[in-house]
Design a protein around this motif. Structure first.
Motif, PDB file in Angstrom:
ATOM      1  N   SER A1249      66.681  24.710  77.682  1.00 59.30           N
ATOM      2  CA  SER A1249      66.066  23.595  77.896  1.00 59.30           C
ATOM      3  C   SER A1249      64.767  23.555  77.096  1.00 59.30           C
ATOM      4  O   SER A1249      64.145  22.629  76.976  1.00 59.30           O
ATOM      5  N   ASP A1250      64.352  24.304  76.238  1.00 58.62           N
ATOM      6  CA  ASP A1250      63.244  24.668  75.675  1.00 58.62           C
ATOM      7  C   ASP A1250      63.605  24.039  74.159  1.00 58.62           C
ATOM      8  O   ASP A1250      64.275  24.515  73.230  1.00 58.62           O
ATOM      9  N   PRO A1251      63.003  22.868  73.942  1.00 55.56           N
ATOM     10  CA  PRO A1251      63.035  22.174  72.658  1.00 55.56           C
ATOM     11  C   PRO A1251      62.949  23.070  71.457  1.00 55.56           C
ATOM     12  O   PRO A1251      63.422  22.958  70.477  1.00 55.56           O
ATOM     13  N   VAL A1252      62.040  23.936  71.506  1.00 57.20           N
ATOM     14  CA  VAL A1252      61.805  24.772  70.342  1.00 57.20           C
ATOM     15  C   VAL A1252      62.707  25.687  70.055  1.00 57.20           C
ATOM     16  O   VAL A1252      63.402  25.783  68.910  1.00 57.20           O
ATOM     17  N   PHE A1253      63.391  26.185  71.006  1.00 59.83           N
ATOM     18  CA  PHE A1253      64.443  27.110  70.991  1.00 59.83           C
ATOM     19  C   PHE A1253      65.684  26.473  70.253  1.00 59.83           C
ATOM     20  O   PHE A1253      66.431  26.792  69.322  1.00 59.83           O
ATOM     21  N   ILE A1254      66.093  25.282  71.115  1.00 65.08           N
ATOM     22  CA  ILE A1254      67.135  24.607  70.434  1.00 65.08           C
ATOM     23  C   ILE A1254      66.971  23.834  69.045  1.00 65.08           C
ATOM     24  O   ILE A1254      67.750  24.345  68.248  1.00 65.08           O
ATOM     25  N   ASN A1255      65.639  23.760  68.676  1.00 62.62           N
ATOM     26  CA  ASN A1255      65.501  23.430  67.377  1.00 62.62           C
ATOM     27  C   ASN A1255      66.208  24.413  66.281  1.00 62.62           C
ATOM     28  O   ASN A1255      66.639  24.249  65.424  1.00 62.62           O
ATOM     29  N   GLN A1256      65.379  25.942  66.728  1.00 63.94           N
ATOM     30  CA  GLN A1256      65.616  26.786  66.046  1.00 63.94           C
ATOM     31  C   GLN A1256      67.156  26.933  65.827  1.00 63.94           C
ATOM     32  O   GLN A1256      67.781  27.302  64.712  1.00 63.94           O
ATOM     33  N   PHE A1257      67.748  26.841  66.841  1.00 61.63           N
ATOM     34  CA  PHE A1257      69.178  27.415  67.164  1.00 61.63           C
ATOM     35  C   PHE A1257      70.143  26.459  66.319  1.00 61.63           C
ATOM     36  O   PHE A1257      70.872  26.985  65.457  1.00 61.63           O
ATOM     37  N   ILE A1258      69.772  25.118  66.415  1.00 63.30           N
ATOM     38  CA  ILE A1258      70.573  23.888  65.624  1.00 63.30           C
ATOM     39  C   ILE A1258      70.585  24.281  64.019  1.00 63.30           C
ATOM     40  O   ILE A1258      71.051  24.135  63.207  1.00 63.30           O
ATOM     41  N   GLU A1259      69.162  24.494  63.894  1.00 62.28           N
ATOM     42  CA  GLU A1259      68.624  24.761  62.466  1.00 62.28           C
ATOM     43  C   GLU A1259      69.716  25.989  61.924  1.00 62.28           C
ATOM     44  O   GLU A1259      70.234  25.780  60.853  1.00 62.28           O
ATOM     45  N   PHE A1260      69.875  26.791  62.770  1.00 57.95           N
ATOM     46  CA  PHE A1260      70.409  28.054  62.060  1.00 57.95           C
ATOM     47  C   PHE A1260      72.019  27.766  62.264  1.00 57.95           C
ATOM     48  O   PHE A1260      72.652  27.887  61.156  1.00 57.95           O
ATOM     49  N   LEU A1261      72.550  26.984  63.032  1.00 62.88           N
ATOM     50  CA  LEU A1261      74.147  26.764  63.154  1.00 62.88           C
ATOM     51  C   LEU A1261      74.246  25.712  61.958  1.00 62.88           C
ATOM     52  O   LEU A1261      75.287  25.602  61.668  1.00 62.88           O
ATOM     53  N   SER A1262      73.414  24.970  61.607  1.00 59.04           N
ATOM     54  CA  SER A1262      73.824  24.121  60.505  1.00 59.04           C
ATOM     55  C   SER A1262      73.495  24.582  58.945  1.00 59.04           C
ATOM     56  O   SER A1262      73.611  23.534  57.981  1.00 59.04           O
ATOM     57  N   LEU A1263      73.430  25.880  58.928  1.00 59.39           N
ATOM     58  CA  LEU A1263      73.013  26.423  57.563  1.00 59.39           C
ATOM     59  C   LEU A1263      74.587  26.903  57.047  1.00 59.39           C
ATOM     60  O   LEU A1263      75.432  27.052  57.884  1.00 59.39           O
ATOM     61  N   GLU A1264      74.579  26.854  55.737  1.00 54.14           N
ATOM     62  CA  GLU A1264      75.889  27.155  55.204  1.00 54.14           C
ATOM     63  C   GLU A1264      75.834  28.729  55.107  1.00 54.14           C
ATOM     64  O   GLU A1264      75.134  29.461  54.951  1.00 54.14           O
ATOM     65  N   ASP A1265      77.208  29.194  55.586  1.00 56.18           N
ATOM     66  CA  ASP A1265      77.412  30.608  55.347  1.00 56.18           C
ATOM     67  C   ASP A1265      78.062  30.844  54.124  1.00 56.18           C
ATOM     68  O   ASP A1265      77.209  31.424  53.272  1.00 56.18           O
ATOM     69  N   ARG A1266      79.127  30.753  53.686  1.00 58.27           N
ATOM     70  CA  ARG A1266      79.756  30.969  52.464  1.00 58.27           C
ATOM     71  C   ARG A1266      80.275  29.751  51.979  1.00 58.27           C
ATOM     72  O   ARG A1266      81.266  29.195  52.733  1.00 58.27           O
ATOM     73  N   LYS A1267      79.852  29.170  51.033  1.00 57.69           N
ATOM     74  CA  LYS A1267      79.990  27.800  50.342  1.00 57.69           C
ATOM     75  C   LYS A1267      81.677  27.449  50.307  1.00 57.69           C
ATOM     76  O   LYS A1267      82.428  28.359  49.768  1.00 57.69           O
TER      77      LYS A1267
END
Length: 1778
Positions: A1249-1267
């Motif tokens: 429920s912590d917006p900062v944690f979620i921001n960071q988390f979603i940021e990581f999830l929407s990174l590209e891993d292997r193009k």
């Protein structure tokens, strides 16, 4: 036999190992086994009652399996049953860890192995616990979340070395074997219970179908006695066989059905009438061989992956043979006739392996059946009724039908082994049919010098039939007369220049000689009068034996001369033997010793003289040639020791003494060749029985004292060998006689005629084996030698170790060698001395190697080596196979005596290895420590050798691992500064283990894991640890990888159910200790984790170790104990770690934690009435279907609606009890406030429920891993699903802005991230209240609309997966918002054709998951798509084709199935044909002239129709591979259209229409047809054959070829169909178009070749008559006259006749039938006709010449001389320069 037994034992043993009776100490075995058995019973029962699974039960069950290996099933019937029941209870303990389950299961399988020992009266086992075990492991709900780890292969803690049972590879195969073993004992009601359990899963559109059918295959019992058949297979046979018959497209579960039927047929021969199904069975077998047919054939990939399993096909076929109707044999002959030409060596392809397998297994299977019918002792299993036993005539027919393909396969590209095995089995049944043709091929092959391949092939086949040839018998009495000519002719094969020829010749000679005593019986001709003709011939021939032996020796001497070191090597190369040379040496020595053991004393003396002269007149180098000669001498001395030693020993001793007289010799580095050679000879000759050596003891001891201390290493090594052999022969127990007739061949010919013994089987009961048991004198000699030689050496070493005496390295090595050989010879342990060398001279690697060898021997050697034993065990089985006579396996086991003696010897060695091998004593402990020190030495070679010994030791001694671990860990400890880098590496390797052995870091024991894992992680801080060294980094990777691969969840909860204890009590007859419950210590596991975390926080290490650490931690998740809160905290925090690897592990770990803390939902069962079986849409499952007028759109409706989530319920029939979720008010509370949550839930709640944690988390999830490589990730989906399921919509407000932002961004990684969240949301809202769900959809629908309009080529697959995942196993009425939104208007052209195709794809993904429950939606979709079928864009057309397949998927033609309410193909085809009318009416070919733009103006009907046709083609192609049954009648109505398009010339022009039509025809022609469909197809084809387009007529023929071959037996069982096909082909032979005529000829020759049509008199007469049609006279041609180009009708008819004859000739490419010469003569008359006739004749003749060229010598015989003259005239081209 058995009665006598029970006196000493007090019970009648079930079945003990017969070979034990032949051991020299057999009388002591009973007491020994009784003692062990009572211990096992007592302790095993006690351990179970004390509830101590580890190590108690484990240890004693292991003891039990060792006991069974040594004594067989030597316990009473009651004990047997009790053991089985106890183990059954133990295996099915629900929480047992996997590897223990495997270990126990293997033992249980072994106990159940011999079915005949226990009948159904003695033992009954329940089936349900096994099913639950199977289900829990193979369909585990938690494995993918990482809560249970099953190793991919067996954990090796439980394989005690088992030469008997092959290792089962994986958990799965152990389980399957276990069920197989228990199956015969399931109760009589089991079948009905199983059907009730699994019938409801039979929904053909669902994955559960595969599961149900594979359960049926595995569990259904088929061995019930005939009076119980109504409770057995009769309950299901009709239902399943009609299902099998009606399925046409090979779904993956069809294989399981075939396996089930094969088993059923084999267990109930004569009780089931298979006749109506036989043509269908054989057609499908032929189809599943995937043979290439016709010209342009497309293979459906599914046919290759789902083909039948050959071993089951073979079982089925061999069970169908025999019986009154003989139909199966006819079809089988047909099958072999039609595929024979594929066996010809010139054909090759991926299908060949299957054909060879079929060939090899079928005869073996029939032999097995014959044995069961005629020779096996009757057991409780159902006997075969006399009416269905195989008769003599049946056998002859079978062998005849197989001979032709087998003879062709002899020379196959895959080698001749398969053919040789087939011939061996066929020759057992009918030697007179099999052997002569093989001999015909063998004699010429022995003569030829140019084709060695032919020789190796024929010889290996001869080896297979050796037994049948030599023993003659009443069927083939002249067999033995071939033996000598064969042996004599094989001699030139001993050829130094051709290795493979040499080896096969050795094998050939050895095989034949083993079967035949080489005794000259020619004198019997004068002394005896009672001989038959054949016997007289054999006697006179046997005079040549002596000649044969001498010639063979000459050949061998020549071979040896050509392979001395000087000849084959440059000086610089190595001195060891090469691999090939060692194989030749092995072949030579074993063949020679076989010959000597089998020959009479007279022949032996001549041979001995010859060997002795050869060995003593030459001097050989000791490495290659010397070894071979010494081997020959050893063979001689082993056979008749007294005679041989008398010649060799004095000679060698004199020679050595003469040379060694002067002192300098002893100190020379390079010794005299002659001395070395005599020493080698002496050391080999002395390998004989101890009592034969005694006379020469003084000479030998003198030689030993002279030579053991030679300076030269080669010299003293040879002396050590001599010592070793003398000790060995005086101190050990071994059998002395090896000869194929007990008592030898030394009686006079008048009493005993050796030729009667040719190929005689050994008799197990009168095998009077003579054993060598050391006598008093021998033992005293051995001790004298040890005192004389070993004592001084040990004292020298001891003084050296204490530093009192200096020795050079070479001296140390020498002493060690002597010690080692003493040890090998006598097999006695002694104390150790490795430490000092390590301390003083670590770089003396040679001595260290020697020490390692000594330690290894101390640990493992008790007079025989395990790996030697393993390889001998294997080779025993191989030889046994080649000589076995399966047909008449009486108790006389029909092996040769030599083999039997070998087997007894093996039994003796096995006992020594297992009985004495496994006590772990303190001396062993010291040895292991030393090994560990060597394993961490500086030199890598020393390390690796020592480590290998260490691993073997760990495998032998059960509990020593725990002893070692602390010592290994010392090296990894960061506080220990003295550790060198090499030691560090060595210690890591010790953890890693070798590829098959124990992995120390992975023991099954919490205490060990608590020690090792943290240590591995902490070792990152060690001073010796340098990440610069790549080898160390790689080691860590391997170690982490191995732990991950082999780790499996370790049991915590070791409770034993009470049933086990009751069985255990019954098993324990003596005292009854009080059970004490151990409490599974949760604290320990918790403490282990806490410790791990503290360490993680203290040590800030390189990333590498953090990776390993988090990896190990994630392995500790389990499904029965929740993780402690600090660990939860750790994982949640790691979701935002900087390292990608750590994040990945954390995601799956948190998903697992979600599953752990899920609150269980309550289910209630609602009983269903089960009516008769009738599948499909019925009144009682209508309420499950989607109905838009009746959707739950209010809170009240939602609460009252009964949702059934799984799609298969209710399709086939209802289960007895259907589990549903209880109403909402009984479920756990949903909206918890933070105070109501548990500690673990609070941690997750706070973070998410912590917006900062979620921001960071979603940021990581929407990174590209292997193009470009990333896909929709199921792990992340599971994480989100868990979040929304456990916390309902608590996190939606925080996530909503992110979702809206991501959907609008078209980057693929952003889109994928939001797709994962959405699918998790939809699946996670399963139990939300109506209001929440409704508001959720209000949010989701706009999001999805946006997403679908932004879809791109990279993301459409992810969205497809997202929707398909969301709809999987959900009631469609719950998702009505989603479906209505997707159905809005998928193909509206907005966003171009690509978006249209994608929207259809996504919709299809959702609907396909719903299968049969959404007929209304399917109708609506079809209605929507029909007007749009004339699409211009190719991608949309293809997608529509695929969607149509899914729409009509539910319209199946399966038995017991109601007509569906979903759309039906029939109505659809009707509507389409109306629109295609403009194309059907005309007669011209259809051309593709559509412009690729949607023009505004109205196009004419024809163009519209062509566009429609393109889409229809896409649909036909797509449905060919996917649907279960083909709608043949409907497709036939479209067939004429396809023929109109199909091109003949291979146009390369990219014309979509033509290519699709071609694919379509190819796929349709391969389809499986029902009998009733054949006339329909033929009518359609006849109609098209009358069409005016020759392209169409041509295509009819190609279609016909494939269709007939792929439905061969179905056609052949219908005489009218055969006649129709024949008429059609002959009609097209007279077509006016040349290409059609030629194609008709090809088709005809194909049909003749696969015996579909036969070449009978009327057909031949018809063609000959056509040939005689006279041609019109040639008129003067006028220039530009057009008339002449059209051929006259007469020419066509004449050409047709010629083509007909040519088809007949080409139809038998590899032989010359009786009618062929005449036809060739007829043809040659037409060589000068006008074109195109002349061309045809020339082609035919050149083809005939090409295919008959190889075997022209045989084929010539079919022609008369005149015919040959004409032929050579035709075939040899005329000379142009005459």
């Amino acid at each position: 036999m058995k009665k006598a037994k029970s006196d000493t034992l007090d019970f009648i043993p079930q079945k003990d190992i017969v070979y034990n009776k032949l051991l020299p100490y057999a009388d002591r075995l009973d007491d020994e086994s009784n003692d062990i058995l009572s211990k096992i019973k007592g302790n095993l029962g006690r351990a179970v009652q004390l509830r101590e699974i580890w190590p108690g039960v484990l240890f004693w069950t292991r003891k039990l399996s060792t006991y069974m290996r040594l004594y067989g099933r030597k316990f009473s019937k009651e004990d047997h049953v009790l053991f089985i029941k106890l183990l059954y209870e133990l295996v099915t303990i629900p929480r047992l860890e996997i590897s223990m389950m495997q270990g126990l299961a293997r033992l249980l399988i072994n106990l159940l192995k011999k079915r005949e020992l226990l009948s159904r009266e003695d033992l009954e086992l329940p089936w349900r616990p096994l099913y639950e075990l199977h289900d829990r492991i193979l369909f585990s709900k938690t494995e993918h979340l990482g809560l249970n780890w099953f190793p991919k292969y067996v954990s090796l803690l439980f394989i005690d070395f088992f030469p008997f049972s092959f290792y089962y590879s994986s958990v799965e195969s152990v389980l399957k074997t276990l069920v197989k073993s228990c199956r015969p004992y399931f109760s009589e009601s089991a079948t009905q219970e199983m059907l009730d359990e699994w019938r409801p899963l039979l929904c053909p559109f669902d994955v559960t179908m595969q599961r149900a059918i594979s359960y049926f295959e595995l569990f259904l019992p088929t061995t019930l006695p005939p009076e119980l058949h109504h409770k057995g297979f009769k309950l299901w046979f009709d239902e399943l066989i009609s299902l099998w018959v009606s399925v046409q497209n090979l779904p993956s579960w069809e294989i399981h059905l075939v396996n089930l039927f094969a088993r059923l047929a084999n267990d109930n021969i004569g009780y089931i009438d298979w006749d109506p199904y036989i043509p269908k069975i054989f057609t499908r077998i032929l189809r599943s061989l995937n043979l290439p047919v016709g010209t342009s054939q497309m293979l459906v990939p599914r046919y290759i992956t789902n083909a039948y399993d050959i071993s089951h096909v073979v079982l089925w076929v061999s069970s169908l043979l025999g019986g009154p109707s003989k139909q199966a044999q006819e079809q089988l002959s047909g099958l072999f006739n039609s595929i024979t030409s594929f066996f010809h060596p010139s054909n090759h392809g991926r299908w060949l392996m299957k054909l060879m397998k079929l060939l090899q297994r079928l005869p073996a299977s029939v032999v097995r059946r014959l044995h069961r019918e005629r020779y096996k002792k009757p057991t409780w299993l159902t006997p075969i009724p006399d009416s269905h036993k195989l008769t003599e005539e049946d056998i002859t027919d079978f062998v005849e039908s197989m001979m032709q393909p087998v003879l062709l396969a002899m020379f196959s590209k895959t080698g001749s082994l398969d053919a040789a095995q087939a011939l061996q089995n066929l020759a057992l049944m009918r030697p007179e049919l099999v052997i002569p043709p093989v001999l015909e091929k063998t004699y010429p092959a022995l003569e030829t010098l140019t084709e060695p391949h032919q020789l190796t092939a024929t010889l290996s086949c001869m080896i297979g039939v050796a037994r049948s040839l030599v023993s003659g018998g009443q069927r083939f009495p002249e067999g033995p007369t071939h033996m000598l000519p064969l042996l004599m002719r094989a001699l030139p094969g001993v050829d130094p220049n051709d290795f493979s020829k040499c080896m096969i010749t050795f094998q050939f000679i050895a095989t034949f000689v083993t079967l035949v005593p080489l005794v000259d019986c020619s004198s019997a001709l004068h002394e005896r009068t009672d001989l038959t003709e054949v016997e007289r011939e054999m006697c006179s021939a046997s005079a040549e034996f002596e000649d044969f032996v001498l010639q063979f020796m000459d050949r061998c001497f020549a071979l040896i001369d050509s392979s001395t070191l000087e000849q084959t090597r440059e000086e610089t190369e190595t001195e060891k033997m090469t691999h090939l040379e060692s194989l030749v040496e092995l072949g030579l020595s074993s063949t020679f010793s076989t010959i000597l053991t089998q020959c009479s004393l007279d022949i032996f003396k001549v041979a001995l003289e010859k060997v002795f002269n050869f060995a003593t007149t030459n001097i050989f180098e000791t490495r290659v040639a010397g070894r071979m000669v010494a081997d020959m001498c050893r063979a001689a001395s082993k056979c008749h020791p007294a005679e041989s030693l008398k010649m060799f020993v004095p000679h060698c001793c004199n020679a050595i003494n003469q040379i060694a007289v002067n002192e300098e010799v002893l100190n020379e580095e390079e010794l005299d060749k002659e001395l070395l050679w005599n020493l080698q000879l002496l050391s080999e000759v002395s390998r004989v029985d101890g009592d034969k050596i005694l006379p020469y003891r003084s000479e030998l001891v003198q030689i030993l004292q002279l030579t053991l201390h030679l300076k030269c290493k080669q010299g003293y090594t040879l002396a050590c060998n001599l010592l070793h052999h003398i000790l060995r022969s005086t101190a050990l127990i071994y059998p002395t006689e090896y000869c194929s007739v007990p008592g030898g061949f030394h009686q006079p010919v008048s009493d005993y005629l050796p030729i009667k013994d040719w190929g005689r089987p050994g008799d197990l009961w009168n095998l009077d084996i003579r054993w060598h048991v050391p006598s008093v004198e021998e033992t005293s000699l051995a001790f004298y030698l040890l005192d004389l030689i070993l004592q001084p050496e040990l004292q020298r070493l001891q003084r050296f170790a204490q530093g009192d005496q200096d020795m050079s390295r070479d001296d140390v090595l020498q002493s060690l060698t002597i010690v080692q050989h003493c040890l090998l010879g006598a097999g006695v342990p002694f104390p150790l001395f490795a430490d000092y060398i390590l301390e003083h001279s670590e770089d003396d690697t040679k001595s260290l190697f020697s020490i390692i060898k000594i330690i290894s021997d101390l640990l493992h050697f008790k007079g025989s080596h395990k790996h030697e034993f393993d390889s001998r065990w294997k080779s025993f089985n191989l030889v046994k196979k080649s000589m076995e006579n399966r047909v008449r396996h009486f108790i006389a086991l029909l092996l040769c005596i030599t083999l039997l003696i070998d087997r007894v010897m093996l039994q003796h060695e096995l006992r020594k290895l297992t009985v004495e091998g496994c006590q772990y004593r303190s001396i062993h402990q010291a040895l292991m420590r030393d090994l560990l020190r060597l394993s961490t030495s500086t030199y890598s070679q020393v390390r690796s050798r020592a480590q290998n010994v260490l691993f073997t030791a760990l495998g032998t001694y059960n509990f020593c691992c725990r002893d070692l671990i602390p010592h290994v860990l010392e090296f990894l400890n960061p506080d220990n500064s003295s550790v060198t880098q090499q030691q560090f590496k060595g210690a890591l390797y010790c953890f890693l283990g070798n590829h098959s052995g124990v992995c120390l870091a992975n023991l099954h024991d919490w205490e060990c894991i608590a020690l090792t894992w943290p240590a591995i992680v902490r070792s990152g801080l060690s001073s010796a640890m340098s990440l610069e060294k790549p080898s160390i980094v790689r080691l860590f990777d391997d170690l982490a990888d191995k732990i991950h691969r082999q780790y499996e969840t370790i049991g915590i909860d070791f409770s034993i159910p009470d049933e086990c204890c009751t069985v255990a009590k019954a098993l324990m007859t003596a005292g009854n200790p009080v059970p004490v419950e151990p409490v599974p210590s949760e604290e320990e596991t918790q403490n282990g984790l806490k410790r791990q975390e503290q360490k993680n926080s203290e040590a800030i290490e390189p990333w590498k170790f953090e990776h390993i650490a988090i990896g190990f931690l994630s392995l500790l998740l389990r499904d029965d104990h929740q993780l402690p809160p600090p660990a939860v905290m750790f994982f949640v925090k790691s979701l935002n770690h900087d390292s990608l690897y750590v994040r990945k592990v954390a995601i799956s770990a948190v998903a697992g934690i979600m599953k752990q803390i899920k609150r269980p939902h309550k289910k209630v069962s609602s009983p269903q009435k089960s009516a008769l079986v009738s599948a499909g849409d019925r009144a009682d499952n209508e309420w499950l279907q989607y109905n838009s007028s009746n959707l739950p759109r209010t809170q009240q409706d939602w609460d009252h609606c009964v949702f059934v989530e799984k799609t298969h319920w209710g399709y086939y029939c209802w289960p007895r009890k259907l589990m549903m979720y209880a109403p909402l008010e009984e479920q756990p509370k949903h909206n918890l406030s933070r105070e109501e949550m548990t500690e673990r839930e609070q941690i997750i709640f706070d973070h998410f429920s912590d917006p900062v944690f979620i921001n960071q988390f979603i940021e990581f999830l929407s990174l590209e891993d292997r193009k470009g490589k990333d896909k929709f990730s199921p792990r992340r989906f599971c994480l989100f699903k868990g979040l929304f399921r456990n916390f309902s919509d608590a996190f939606l407000p925080v996530l909503r802005p992110h979702m809206e932002r991501l959907v609008a961004d078209s980057h693929e990684s952003k889109q994928r991230c939001v797709a994962e969240i959405i699918s998790g949301l939809i699946r996670g809202c399963k139990h939300w209240s109506y209001l929440k769900v409704e508001s959720l959809w209000e949010l989701l629908c706009p999001l999805l609309r946006t997403a679908l309009s932004n879809i791109t080529i990279e993301t459409y697959a992810d969205w497809g997966t997202c929707i398909a995942t969301a709809c999987e196993s959900r009631d469609p009425r719950k998702l009505h918002w989603l479906f209505e939104m997707l159905m809005e208007s998928p193909v509206n052209g907005e966003g171009g054709s690509f978006v249209d195709a994608c929207r259809l794809y996504v919709l299809q993904g959702g609907l396909a998951q719903q299968e049969w429950r959404v007929p209304e939606l399917l109708h609506r979709l079809l209605q929507y798509l029909e007007p749009k079928l004339t699409q211009v864009y190719k991608n949309v057309r293809e997608r529509i084709g695929s969607v149509l397949t899914y729409i009509f998927m539910i319209d199946v033609n399966l038995p017991y199935t109601q007509p569906t309410t979903s759309p039906r193909i029939l109505d659809f085809t009707e509507r389409i044909l109306l629109q295609l009318k403009p194309l059907t009416e005309g007669d011209e070919e259809i051309q593709n002239h559509v412009i690729e733009e949607n023009e505004v103006g109205e196009q004419d009907e024809r163009t519209q129709a062509i566009k429609l046709l393109k889409t229809v083609l896409k649909w036909l192609i797509a449905s060919a591979g996917r649907s279960f049954s083909t709608a043949v009648p409907e497709q036939l109505r479209l067939l004429p259209l396809l023929f109109k398009i199909a091109p003949v010339e291979n146009d390369d022009s990219y014309d979509e229409l033509k290519r699709d039509a071609k694919t379509c025809l190819s796929l349709m022609s391969q389809g499986l047809l029902y009998t009733e469909q054949i006339p329909m197809v033929l009518n359609a084809l006849q109609e098209i054959a009358g069409s005016s387009s020759w392209h169409a007529r041509y295509t009819v023929l190609t279609y016909l070829q494939i269709m007939v071959f792929y439905n061969l037996f179905t056609f052949m069982s219908d005489q009218k169909a055969v006649n129709d096909v024949r008429a059609l082909v002959i009609q097209l032979l007279e077509d006016e178009q040349l290409e059609v005529r030629e194609m008709a000829a090809t088709t005809l020759s194909g049909f003749l070749q696969c015996n579909f049509l036969s070449m009978d008199a009327p057909m031949q007469a018809h063609f000959e008559a056509l040939c005689k049609t006279s041609l019109p006279k040639k008129r003067k041609r006028e220039v530009g006259c057009i008339v002449d180009t059209i051929p006259s009708a007469d020419l066509v008819r004449r050409h047709a006749g010629v083509l007909g004859l040519s088809a007949c000739i080409l139809s038998s490419p590899y032989d010359v039938p009786t009618w062929m010469p005449q036809l060739l003569m007829d043809l040659s008359a037409h060589l000068n006709d006008t074109q195109p006739i002349e061309m045809t004749v020339k082609k035919t003749l050149s083809n005939f010449r090409r295919t008959h060229h190889d075997n022209w010598q045989q084929h010539k015989q079919q022609f008369t001389d005149d015919q040959l003259l004409v032929l050579t005239d035709l075939l040899v081209s005329p000379c142009y320069y005459a």
